[in-house]
Enzyme design. Structure first.
Site, PDB file in Angstrom:
ATOM      1  CG  ASN A 135      -1.773   1.331   1.248  1.00 37.77           C
ATOM      2  OD1 ASN A 135      -1.890   2.161   0.541  1.00 37.77           O
ATOM      3  ND2 ASN A 135      -2.348   1.229   2.617  1.00 37.77           N
ATOM      4  CG  HIS A 154      -5.545   1.824   5.325  1.00 41.23           C
ATOM      5  ND1 HIS A 154      -5.044   2.815   6.427  1.00 41.23           N
ATOM      6  CD2 HIS A 154      -4.601   1.237   5.331  1.00 41.23           C
ATOM      7  CE1 HIS A 154      -3.612   2.396   6.781  1.00 41.23           C
ATOM      8  NE2 HIS A 154      -3.674   1.574   6.088  1.00 41.23           N
ATOM      9  CD  GLU A 205      -2.526   5.477   6.968  1.00 37.63           C
ATOM     10  OE1 GLU A 205      -2.713   5.440   5.733  1.00 37.63           O
ATOM     11  OE2 GLU A 205      -1.607   4.855   7.453  1.00 37.63           O
ATOM     12  CD  GLU A 223      -3.021  -2.332   7.534  1.00 39.40           C
ATOM     13  OE1 GLU A 223      -2.181  -2.736   6.904  1.00 39.40           O
ATOM     14  OE2 GLU A 223      -3.741  -1.455   7.293  1.00 39.40           O
ATOM     15  N   GLY A 277       3.290   2.343  10.735  1.00 39.21           N
ATOM     16  CA  GLY A 277       4.411   3.264  10.413  1.00 39.21           C
ATOM     17  C   GLY A 277       5.149   3.420  11.632  1.00 39.21           C
ATOM     18  CB  SER A 315       5.943  -2.001  11.890  1.00 44.88           C
ATOM     19  OG  SER A 315       5.597  -0.562  12.141  1.00 44.88           O
TER      20      SER A 315
HETATM   21  P1  13P Z   1       3.430   0.395   7.406  1.00 41.28           P
HETATM   22  O1  13P Z   1       3.996  -0.800   6.749  1.00 41.28           O
HETATM   23  O2  13P Z   1       4.323   1.581   6.856  1.00 41.28           O
HETATM   24  O3  13P Z   1       3.536   0.215   8.820  1.00 41.28           O
HETATM   25  O4  13P Z   1       1.888   0.358   6.947  1.00 41.28           O
HETATM   26  C1  13P Z   1       0.912  -0.493   7.270  1.00 41.28           C
HETATM   27  C2  13P Z   1      -0.107  -0.022   6.374  1.00 41.28           C
HETATM   28  O5  13P Z   1      -0.870   0.417   6.937  1.00 41.28           O
HETATM   29  C3  13P Z   1      -0.570  -0.913   5.206  1.00 41.28           C
HETATM   30  O6  13P Z   1      -1.769  -0.760   4.648  1.00 41.28           O
END
Ligand code: 13P
Length: 260
Positions: free
Chosen positions: A18, A106, A108, A176, A182, A221
């Protein structure tokens, strides 16, 4: 191939990148390097591999890649097929551009755009209307984990976000934990195993054999250094990778977990 613990269904893992709101034209070379490496490895990689670039790059990536079987996905879609929704992208547009899947729900999007389970549910239906696989994201915040609410929160998101009558082909679940995204932090393997087992049980209870065969990805991560351990956990059928998918070297390092 891995076996779903709840049954003998063989599950082909999926490693999906992603890219989030990253990726100018120059980044295409990273995605194409992944496709080339997959072409060289051939059947040596026992997983499907996908990159979900920003919407601006879906068509060009779909047109230029594919030699190695790299799949292309979108990161979000509107619930409608067309209309007066400035700035939004319809699932039909992603499919038309060459995507085979779309990420929905997601964390976010849930945080930045107030997306509820009800909206995510409608987006899954939109993805299916357009012939796309929906990658449905669920996961708890750090506060919810510390309050002991992880399983309740994830079960509620799962029930509310996934419509009836879906199949192992049309839905992928991505667990997730919000606090792992992140941050470089990951849950302990036993914590990942507990959540994935609960998800598998719920999917089996609701969708029977289709639920037993559905892919449940872990995201948050994931890096080359922890991929083998995370991907080795029961009911983990691949990864949803953010930051590390921006570099072909790192993403391929994660895909290595599925090299024969
Ligand atoms: P990271 O791998 O940067 O932690 O992000 C995970 C994520 O949100 C994938 O959709």
């Amino acid at each position: 191939m891995t076996e779903a613990d709840a049954g003998a269904t063989p599950i082909r893992p999926l490693v999906a990148g992603n890219w989030k709101m990253n990726g100018l034209k120059a980044a295409l070379s990273e995605a194409l390097a992944v496709d080339e490496a997959l072409a060289e490895a051939g059947a040596g990689v026992a997983a499907d591999v996908m990159i979900c670039p920003p919407a601006t790059m879906v068509m060009v990536l779909a047109e230029l890649s594919g030699m190695g079987g790299l799949k292309v996905g979108g990161q979000d879609c509107h619930i409608n097929a067309a209309g007066a929704h400035t700035g939004d992208v319809a699932a039909e547009m992603l499919a038309d551009a060459g995507a085979s899947a779309v990420i929905v729900g997601h964390s976010e999007r849930r945080a930045d755009h107030g997306e509820t389970d009800r909206i995510v549910h409608q987006k899954v239906l939109a993805a299916h209307r357009a012939g796309l696989t929906a990658i449905v994201c669920v996961g708890e915040t750090i506060g919810q984990r510390q309050a002991g609410l992880t399983l309740d929160v994830v079960a509620r998101q799962l029930a509310g976000s996934i419509p009836d009558n879906v199949t192992a082909e049309t839905v992928v679940v991505a667990y997730e934990p919000v606090w792992a995204i992140g941050t470089g932090l990951t849950p302990r393997p036993e914590d990942v195993a507990e959540v994935h087992l609960m998800i598998r049980e719920r999917l089996c209870a609701r969708f029977g054999a289709e639920g037993a065969g559905m892919r449940i990805l872990y995201g948050g991560s994931v890096k080359p250094s922890n991929a083998v351990e995370l991907m080795g956990i029961a009911n983990v059928n691949g990864a949803l990778v953010g930051g590390a998918s921006l570099s072909a070297k790192d993403f391929l390092g994660i895909i290595e977990a599925y090299r024969d």
